[in-house]
Design an enzyme around this catalytic site. Structure first.
Site, PDB file in Angstrom:
ATOM      1  N   CYS A 197     -13.593  35.703  29.109  1.00 32.28           N
ATOM      2  CA  CYS A 197     -13.311  35.880  30.532  1.00 32.28           C
ATOM      3  C   CYS A 197     -14.482  35.342  31.343  1.00 32.28           C
ATOM      4  O   CYS A 197     -15.641  35.587  30.994  1.00 32.28           O
ATOM      5  CB  CYS A 197     -13.103  37.368  30.833  1.00 32.28           C
ATOM      6  SG  CYS A 197     -12.808  37.737  32.566  1.00 32.28           S
TER       7      CYS A 197
ATOM      8  N   HIS B  23      -3.653  38.078  30.849  1.00 30.43           N
ATOM      9  CA  HIS B  23      -5.054  38.222  31.257  1.00 30.43           C
ATOM     10  C   HIS B  23      -5.189  38.130  32.784  1.00 30.43           C
ATOM     11  O   HIS B  23      -5.807  38.999  33.411  1.00 30.43           O
ATOM     12  CB  HIS B  23      -5.881  37.132  30.570  1.00 30.43           C
ATOM     13  CG  HIS B  23      -7.348  37.195  30.837  1.00 30.43           C
ATOM     14  ND1 HIS B  23      -8.245  37.565  29.872  1.00 30.43           N
ATOM     15  CD2 HIS B  23      -8.077  36.909  31.951  1.00 30.43           C
ATOM     16  CE1 HIS B  23      -9.474  37.518  30.391  1.00 30.43           C
ATOM     17  NE2 HIS B  23      -9.393  37.119  31.644  1.00 30.43           N
ATOM     18  N   GLU B  24      -4.610  37.092  33.375  1.00 33.25           N
ATOM     19  CA  GLU B  24      -4.757  36.880  34.820  1.00 33.25           C
ATOM     20  C   GLU B  24      -4.010  37.938  35.623  1.00 33.25           C
ATOM     21  O   GLU B  24      -4.519  38.418  36.643  1.00 33.25           O
ATOM     22  CB  GLU B  24      -4.312  35.468  35.215  1.00 33.25           C
ATOM     23  CG  GLU B  24      -5.100  34.350  34.560  1.00 33.25           C
ATOM     24  CD  GLU B  24      -6.610  34.476  34.683  1.00 33.25           C
ATOM     25  OE1 GLU B  24      -7.105  35.020  35.697  1.00 33.25           O
ATOM     26  OE2 GLU B  24      -7.309  34.040  33.754  1.00 33.25           O
TER      27      GLU B  24
ATOM     28  N   HIS C  48      -6.097  41.038  35.698  1.00 31.56           N
ATOM     29  CA  HIS C  48      -7.137  40.971  36.739  1.00 31.56           C
ATOM     30  C   HIS C  48      -6.586  41.455  38.075  1.00 31.56           C
ATOM     31  O   HIS C  48      -7.218  42.259  38.764  1.00 31.56           O
ATOM     32  CB  HIS C  48      -7.632  39.533  36.930  1.00 31.56           C
ATOM     33  CG  HIS C  48      -8.746  39.133  36.029  1.00 31.56           C
ATOM     34  ND1 HIS C  48      -9.947  39.795  35.974  1.00 31.56           N
ATOM     35  CD2 HIS C  48      -8.846  38.102  35.153  1.00 31.56           C
ATOM     36  CE1 HIS C  48     -10.735  39.199  35.097  1.00 31.56           C
ATOM     37  NE2 HIS C  48     -10.094  38.170  34.581  1.00 31.56           N
TER      38      HIS C  48
END
Length: 197
Positions: A106, A148-149, A152
């Protein structure tokens, strides 16, 4: 436009859910969104990332950019932006992640990576830069990036998904770098590349 500093784990903007991008009754998007998206692409490219969420550059808006292959070590990539993404996945395995196949890094945890359990398939629906509805789906690396995004934007880092010895190792690593506190960042293109690209 501009490359912006990337916030490091511990900054409150990374640990708080982002706000949806407002969409007008006619489907229009805010006028300043185009500049933000350009800065996000510039920052992601300078950092050699496969994705970047707006809160990683300190903007609490539900938008991410990506430039990601479908599978590791493939050269054909997909590139774009997703505004107000909604994520759907297959079941996440309950086994310990494989140290090689499930390794994840990351830009907000610069230079580090840890095995992270993720679903094998993911789909995201949202809007593109013009406000047109889009659907993206994929497996392998592309599915990992979508999860993952979107994570976030929900206020979580991949470190929050770690289990067992990987979670313990990550906590020690964050502490050893002096991270985990507000106000830390790194500047792609100026600071040394933490991933050695």
């Amino acid at each position: 436009m501009a490359v912006r500093p990337i916030r490091i784990v511990g900054d409150p903007v990374l640990h708080t859910a982002t706000e949806p991008v407002p969409v007008g009754a006619d489907g229009s998007l805010p006028a300043d969104l185009a500049d933000l998206i350009t800065d996000m692409y510039d920052t992601m490219d300078a950092a050699h990332g496969v994705g970047l969420a707006a809160n990683q550059i300190g903007v609490s808006k539900r938008v991410f950019v990506y430039d990601c292959a479908d599978e590791r070590k493939k050269t054909t990539r997909r590139r774009g932006v997703v505004i107000n993404p909604v994520l759907e996945t297959s079941e996440i395995p309950e086994t310990m992640p494989d140290p090689e196949d499930d390794d994840e890094g990351c830009l907000s945890v610069p230079g580090e990576s840890f095995p992270t359990g993720r679903a094998d398939w993911a789909r995201v629906t949202g809007l593109d830069a013009d406000g047109t509805p889009i659907t993206l789906e994929g497996t392998d690396l592309f599915a990992r990036m979508l999860q993952h995004e979107t994570g976030h934007l929900d206020g979580f880092l991949y470190l929050d998904r770690l289990i067992g010895r990987n979670a313990r190792s990550a906590k020690k690593t964050v502490k050893s770098h002096g991270w985990g506190v507000p106000g830390l960042s790194w500047m792609p293109g100026e600071d040394p590349d933490p991933f050695g690209h």
